[in-house]
Scaffold this active site. Structure first.
Site, PDB file in Angstrom:
ATOM      1  N   SER A   1     -27.877  22.762 -16.905  1.00  0.00           N
ATOM      2  CA  SER A   1     -27.051  23.921 -15.973  1.00  0.00           C
ATOM      3  C   SER A   1     -27.017  23.311 -14.520  1.00  0.00           C
ATOM      4  O   SER A   1     -27.744  22.339 -14.219  1.00  0.00           O
ATOM      5  CB  SER A   1     -28.257  25.145 -16.048  1.00  0.00           C
ATOM      6  OG  SER A   1     -29.474  24.741 -15.616  1.00  0.00           O
TER       7      SER A   1
ATOM      8  N   HIS B   1     -15.733   6.924 -10.764  1.00  0.00           N
ATOM      9  CA  HIS B   1     -16.856   7.352  -9.993  1.00  0.00           C
ATOM     10  C   HIS B   1     -16.850   8.889 -10.173  1.00  0.00           C
ATOM     11  O   HIS B   1     -15.938   9.688  -9.758  1.00  0.00           O
ATOM     12  CB  HIS B   1     -16.606   7.025  -8.319  1.00  0.00           C
ATOM     13  CG  HIS B   1     -17.748   7.312  -7.704  1.00  0.00           C
ATOM     14  ND1 HIS B   1     -18.562   8.342  -7.250  1.00  0.00           N
ATOM     15  CD2 HIS B   1     -18.392   6.235  -6.755  1.00  0.00           C
ATOM     16  CE1 HIS B   1     -19.386   7.946  -6.553  1.00  0.00           C
ATOM     17  NE2 HIS B   1     -19.577   6.694  -6.322  1.00  0.00           N
TER      18      HIS B   1
ATOM     19  N   GLU C   1       0.762  -1.295   0.157  1.00  0.00           N
ATOM     20  CA  GLU C   1      -0.015  -0.001   0.222  1.00  0.00           C
ATOM     21  C   GLU C   1       0.955   1.103   0.017  1.00  0.00           C
ATOM     22  O   GLU C   1       0.641   2.220  -0.611  1.00  0.00           O
ATOM     23  CB  GLU C   1      -0.794   0.125   1.138  1.00  0.00           C
ATOM     24  CG  GLU C   1      -1.947   1.330   1.241  1.00  0.00           C
ATOM     25  CD  GLU C   1      -1.591   2.468   2.129  1.00  0.00           C
ATOM     26  OE1 GLU C   1      -2.507   3.267   2.053  1.00  0.00           O
ATOM     27  OE2 GLU C   1      -0.421   2.523   2.453  1.00  0.00           O
TER      28      GLU C   1
ATOM     29  N   ASP D   1     -29.946  -6.161  -4.284  1.00  0.00           N
ATOM     30  CA  ASP D   1     -29.374  -5.734  -5.380  1.00  0.00           C
ATOM     31  C   ASP D   1     -29.301  -4.269  -5.828  1.00  0.00           C
ATOM     32  O   ASP D   1     -28.392  -3.815  -5.875  1.00  0.00           O
ATOM     33  CB  ASP D   1     -29.604  -6.674  -6.598  1.00  0.00           C
ATOM     34  CG  ASP D   1     -29.085  -8.154  -6.407  1.00  0.00           C
ATOM     35  OD1 ASP D   1     -28.328  -8.329  -5.425  1.00  0.00           O
ATOM     36  OD2 ASP D   1     -29.428  -8.826  -7.589  1.00  0.00           O
TER      37      ASP D   1
END
Lengths: 760, 760
Positions: free
Chosen positions: A638, A699, A427, A676
């Site tokens: 907008s 995302h 990591e 789900d």
């Protein structure tokens, strides 16, 4: 009265006989009726049907909370901190095998140790990284220490401590003038080049740690032609109570003069192995040429403030502005020259990139009813040195959690859904183990992963729980925090649960009615292994830890972060001697995992998503509405259209949650369909093109802030595109991108709303 | 014997009483036993549980097949062909409303008429498109007809027939020399410019229809600097029995001298509305500037062979090669000059692109058990003119199918899963209605769409069923064809079912054992509305029709394709007078829909995928192995690695299908999990980067052939990259792409295999 001879019977006899006959035959009938009913259908249905239609056993929650044992956590932490365990090291594999063996012993159903072949980065210990101050003859009058001075026995006894370095630094031995560049931000460089007209080409930059991710400092320096970068931890940020021995480690948690922060320079995008963006680093993976990555092209090295002092005190030139002055007892000058003519700085950086194997461990308790639904629980295992805080406090917590889940399983409990425990590799180099795994398993994860529950650091203070997460996680975060007693805290004595303490310490959404106030849950950035789950896979994710009081002590990290002083001693003597804070985090984590794995209806309350997006759009309107008006843009979609769309989203969620809560629990497929929808809503926010300029960040509703990769925000794409758009010389092209992105956001939220109907 | 006075009873009486008591109380007991067992749980479970664990009613299959009525299909076809019904026309909306009303009357649960605002293309009827031959004074000595001469009453009575044109042609009035370019393929242009050194700049190209998609001809012409393009249907391709009146329409199905093929020039990628690639063309959609699309920049116009004759007979220059000679009674010269000096060609093309609304109709019969699983049934409604073949034969079939399903529903039947009927708009302009809808609904479709069953043209001949589809569809295609009687065919008299005829006419996979032979199912190209389902959404898809004998009559389309002569007369008098072929296709289509909607285990047999990929890799090895060896490339993922991977895939499928077929039908969630795996395997073949050079084609295992967009193939990316790689001057870059793509293929198949385990 007896039997009457001649075959005749009295009424009484008759009645008795009738009653007996009635009783026997009725009983027989009941038995026949019962069994004839149950065959053939009932004889096959009950196990799977009854289990599928039952909610999780509520006593399991209590068992998890009472059985988590702080002493075990201490024991696990002692093991992991007994040696340095850097990704790609021998210890990486040894500790991975330890975790595998332990999980097998604890009773997990299956445990896999799996490796990826990735590009990591190491200094050459035979040619240690140093920075020297040279006099006019080129003789070194000061050279930085190779290692941090041992300050406790556990550190003194250890070998294999990796010297301070910056992962993915270029190697090289640049020599040149030194320039002090404050925090090395864009604005800092602008000040030097625009206000002060300094030429930075081929100079070496001296930066303070903090404010922005260290990798960004190198990017900025590189853009200004720097020959190298030196980053130090200034006392004003890391030794706020003073640098005297009694005020720093090993007497306090503050950084001593010899402490150095290691860390990666790898930018957050693309995440994971630099050579295999988007795909797992397997044997057959295509690897890009390292030259075609955006890894640093110049050397960089981290030093202590004790070391930095030797350079700063010799630096001349104009004195730096007031807010550039740091905590060392001298005047910080901008440099470009030394007090003594002809002096210079020489860096000696031997760091190189190397292909190495690194090891994830994945352990599973298989779901009894829905084995194809995964509740993922993860923590990384690799540390720069001992990692007592980062990440071994979390690793120790996870192993105690698996012990308790393993024990419950041995006692006969089985979760409805599968629990998947993940011990991540590498990591620290750049979320490598988790990213490669997500890339590897993505095609299963996108359809099956319910949530990802991360703990990186478990304990970095004693003030309160701090959580990051998607709005899909809020309800289960709050519910779990309400079930766990708060450790005996001296700071806010009355708090009886983690939730009470949390909402008091970090209140959010403060309203007139204090009962409406909820604890703050910040958006996820790219600071830990949740990154690929949420931003590549769209899996609802969170990260929890116990932290310090950021209001009284505003630090960008705890002071000993990534130094060799992150020892067992630090945790055991200074930060959490009873390990009660570790235990509290573990309990909350475990209860969240249980809740998701065992509840018949998954504990995702979408209402928070509606509220969050409505609030975020209100903030957009507040910040930018006038700018839109002033710019005279007329877009198909907008900010007002976005506002209308998020309000429809919120409205539909309200109906949907009501329907979800009323679903017939005996209708297994209706429950599954609702679950789900709850699970997959987050996936609906993925866009195949990703955020503007960040194609791998799929995302588009939440993402890392471009200003600071560690923190997250709603609508990051819009904020990026609108950032200083009024200062853009030719803004039309940027406004066109705003137009397009707004339209994609409106489409995405509209489509997400539509997923909450079962009809197409 | 009677009752004994004095309270005494005979043994006989006692026995009777006991027996009666026994019987009554036993019965009572059985009833009590039954009901005490069933409450409280059974009282709530039976409906949903019993339905969920039951397979579909097999009698429904028989009902569909017997109730489909050819006379109804004729009636529907007469309605749709009574007028021209081009996308974006008034008739587009009127016929959409007709479908909506009909579906409501037929008893569908819900019907939506929904519109998109898309860029379509039309000629200006006030300034009709023509091509003229000019003499040396610039006077037109011949001008093409604006309209096709009416040859039957139904055509003569109609108004609003759109004159022949090419959709998305640029407008303009170029005048210039004419060059005959054969089929307008890359190799044809290469011949003219390389072998013949002709300069084509500013010339007008005269092309034959056929061999490649007409849009490609314009791309090629544009690349060579053409001022305009004229495309004609040559008798050698469209009037193979001769051009005399008795050999052509209305006496036969062959193209008469006045017939013209309309059609779009829009390339297949990006599919759908040219202004909103990847996103639906809704009110708030961002639209790209039309100048930034790759729509044609030069005018193009289609003409008849009767018209082409006038130009070709005046054309001089070198005579064209033997295989460029067509079916007109003259020598085809290459041109570049006319026999008479100073003559020229003038095009007058008024076609412009216009934003219009176009209408899809979506009708649903909601699933009783799994309403969130969709079996999609689709056909486009728009036609260039009457569209008796394309697409109204399919539209009429679909409406008869919905009539029968509606009737079954009124009689009490409900499918397990939802049936979604789709009447698409603007397919002819470029798959626009279906593509926009898929883009709109993608976030729901990717998780819920089980299959997409397309019929574009239902009947284009009387030889056999012809099917296109993914291997996921093979089993249900074969099963349905086996249930439907073959129409009384004169060509292969013995065939008793569609399957028998099909396997005899189009055998595939021919082995020593004739029982192993199966009918040919070709890969899907981009020729109809399945394109976005399979290549954007990864939804298993197929397309069926009844077709002619392609072996005896090798045509690239039926002769009257896209002409005004595609009339009701054509179908009713010449092609399918009994409508039995229509009925047969409708029955097969309906049985496939029923099978997917109603079977407890979805009827996807993955075994065919394993076999197909193993066969396709064997073909790759055969075609390219030596090339790899000769090129000396050493890749992480070689063809051998790919071969190993597809073999593992095939092996895993075998195990999985066995497990799937043994799944306990009373375990509803276990069945659902298996069904999800069957449904979602196709999704695993989507890659977010798509095919090399075709980023919107996400399916990387199957795709359209680059050589011919209408047809599909396995591993299209590899074939593209390897195509003539040995002729590439600097092949290293292309080999690098092969290396990368092979690695992505290996990863993808590996990951797809992994989805067949429920564990991660």
């Amino acid at each position: 009265m007896g039997r009457y001879s001649g075959g005749l019977y009295s009424r009484q006899t008759l009645i008795v006989c009738l009653l007996v006959s009635f009783a026997i035959s009725l009983s027989l009938g009941v038995i026949i009726g019962w069994f004839s009913h149950s065959s053939p259908s009932t004889s096959t249905l009950p196990d799977s049907f009854l289990r599928a239609t039952s909610d999780g056993d509520p006593s399991i929650s209590e068992k998890i909370i009472t059985q988590i044992d702080p002493e075990n956590i201490r024991t696990y932490l002692r093991y992991f901190t007994s040696t340095s365990h850097l990704a790609g090291d021998e210890q990486d594999r040894i500790q991975a095998e330890y975790v595998k063996k332990l999980w097998q012993d604890q009773g997990l159903d299956s445990v896999d140790l799996q490796s990826y072949d990735v590009l990591l980065s190491y200094p050459d210990v035979n040619s240690p990284n140093t920075v020297s101050l040279l006099d006019d003859k080129g003789t070194a009058v000061y050279t930085t220490d190779v290692q941090e001075k041992p300050l406790t026995d556990d550190q003194a006894d250890a070998d294999n401590i990796i010297p301070p370095f910056h992962a993915y630094s270029a190697s090289g031995t640049p020599t040149g003038v030194l320039v002090y560049v404050n925090y090395g931000r864009v604005e800092d460089f602008n000040y030097l080049t625009r206000n002060k007209s300094m030429n930075l080409t081929n100079a070496i930059m001296l930066c303070r740690y903090g404010k922005v991710f260290r990798g960004e400092k190198i990017v900025n320096a590189q853009a200004h032609g720097a020959a190298g970068v030196i980053i130090f931890s200034d006392p004003s940020d890391y030794a706020m109570d003073g640098t005297e021995p009694e005020n720093v480690y090993p007497n306090t948690w503050w950084l001593p003069p010899t402490g150095v922060q290691r860390g990666t320079l790898k930018l957050s995008s693309p995440p994971g192995d630099p050579l295999t963006p988007s795909y797992p680093a397997t044997e057959h993976a295509y690897r890009v040429n390292p030259k075609d990555t955006d890894l640093p092209k110049i050397p960089s090295h981290p030093i202590s403030y004790g070391g930095a002092y030797h350079f700063l005190k010799e630096l001349s030139g104009e004195s730096a502005p007031e807010d550039w002055q740091g905590g060392l007892n001298l005047t910080y000058n901008l440099g470009g020259e030394f007090i003594k003519p002809g002096w210079a700085v020489r860096m000696n950086v031997s760091t190189t990139n190397q292909r190495r194997k690194t090891y994830n461990v994945i352990g599973t308790i298989e779901g009894e009813v829905e084995p194809d639904r995964y509740v993922l629980v993860g923590n990384h295992r690799d540390a720069w040195v001992f990692g007592a805080v980062d990440p071994s406090s979390g690793t120790a917590a996870m192993l105690e959690l698996t012990r308790v889940f393993g024990k419950l399983k041995k006692e006969g409990w089985k979760p409805r859904r599968s629990l998947v425990f993940c011990s991540w590799a590498a990591e620290e180099h750049g979320l490598i183990g988790s990213t490669e795994w997500v890339e590897d398993k993505l095609k299963s994860l996108v359809n099956r992963a319910l949530v990802y529950l991360n703990v990186d650091i478990a304990v970095q203070g004693n003030f309160s729980i701090r959580a990051l997460g998607t709005p899909t996680m809020y309800q289960s975060l709050f519910d779990a925090a309400k079930k766990v007693p708060n450790p005996n805290s001296t700071s806010v004595a009355e708090a009886s649960t983690l939730y009470d303490q949390w909402v008091r310490c970090f209140p959010d959404n403060v309203t007139a009615d204090p009962d409406d106030t909820q604890p703050e849950v910040a958006a996820l950035g790219t600071g830990s292994d949740y990154r690929s789950f949420i931003y590549n896979g769209g899996v609802p994710s969170c990260d929890i830890r116990y932290t310090w009081d950021k209001f009284s002590t505003p630090l960008s990290s705890y002071p000993l972060y990534h130094s060799a002083y992150e020892t067992f001693f630090l945790m055991d003597k200074l930060m959490d001697p009873t390990f009660e804070y570790h235990a509290a985090v573990t309990k909350m984590w475990g209860e969240m995992a249980r809740n998701h794995a065992d509840s018949i209806l998954v504990p995702i309350d979408l209402s928070y998503y509606g509220t969050s997006l409505v609030d975020s759009v209100a903030k957009l309107q507040k910040d930018y509405k006038q700018l839109f008006i002033d710019s005279g843009v007329t877009f198909a979609a907008s900010l007002d259209v976005l506002e209308t769309e998020v309000k429809s989203f919120q409205k539909r969620i309200k109906q949907f949650m009501q329907e979800a809560n009323e679903v017939d629990h005996t209708n297994t497929l209706a429950v599954r369909a609702v679950n789900d929808q709850l699970m997959l809503l987050e996936r609906a926010f993925l866009d195949s093109y990703g955020l503007p300029g960040r194609p791998l960040d799929k995302h588009i509703i939440y993402g890392a802030s471009s200003q600071d990769n560690y923190s997250g925000m709603a609508f990051p794409g819009l904020f990026d595109l609108l950032f200083e758009i009024d200062r853009e010389p030719n803004p039309a092209e940027r406004w066109d991108k705003v137009d397009k992105h707004l339209s994609v956001l409106v489409y995405t939220i509209h489509a997400a709303t539509a997923t909450l109907s079962s009809a197409i």
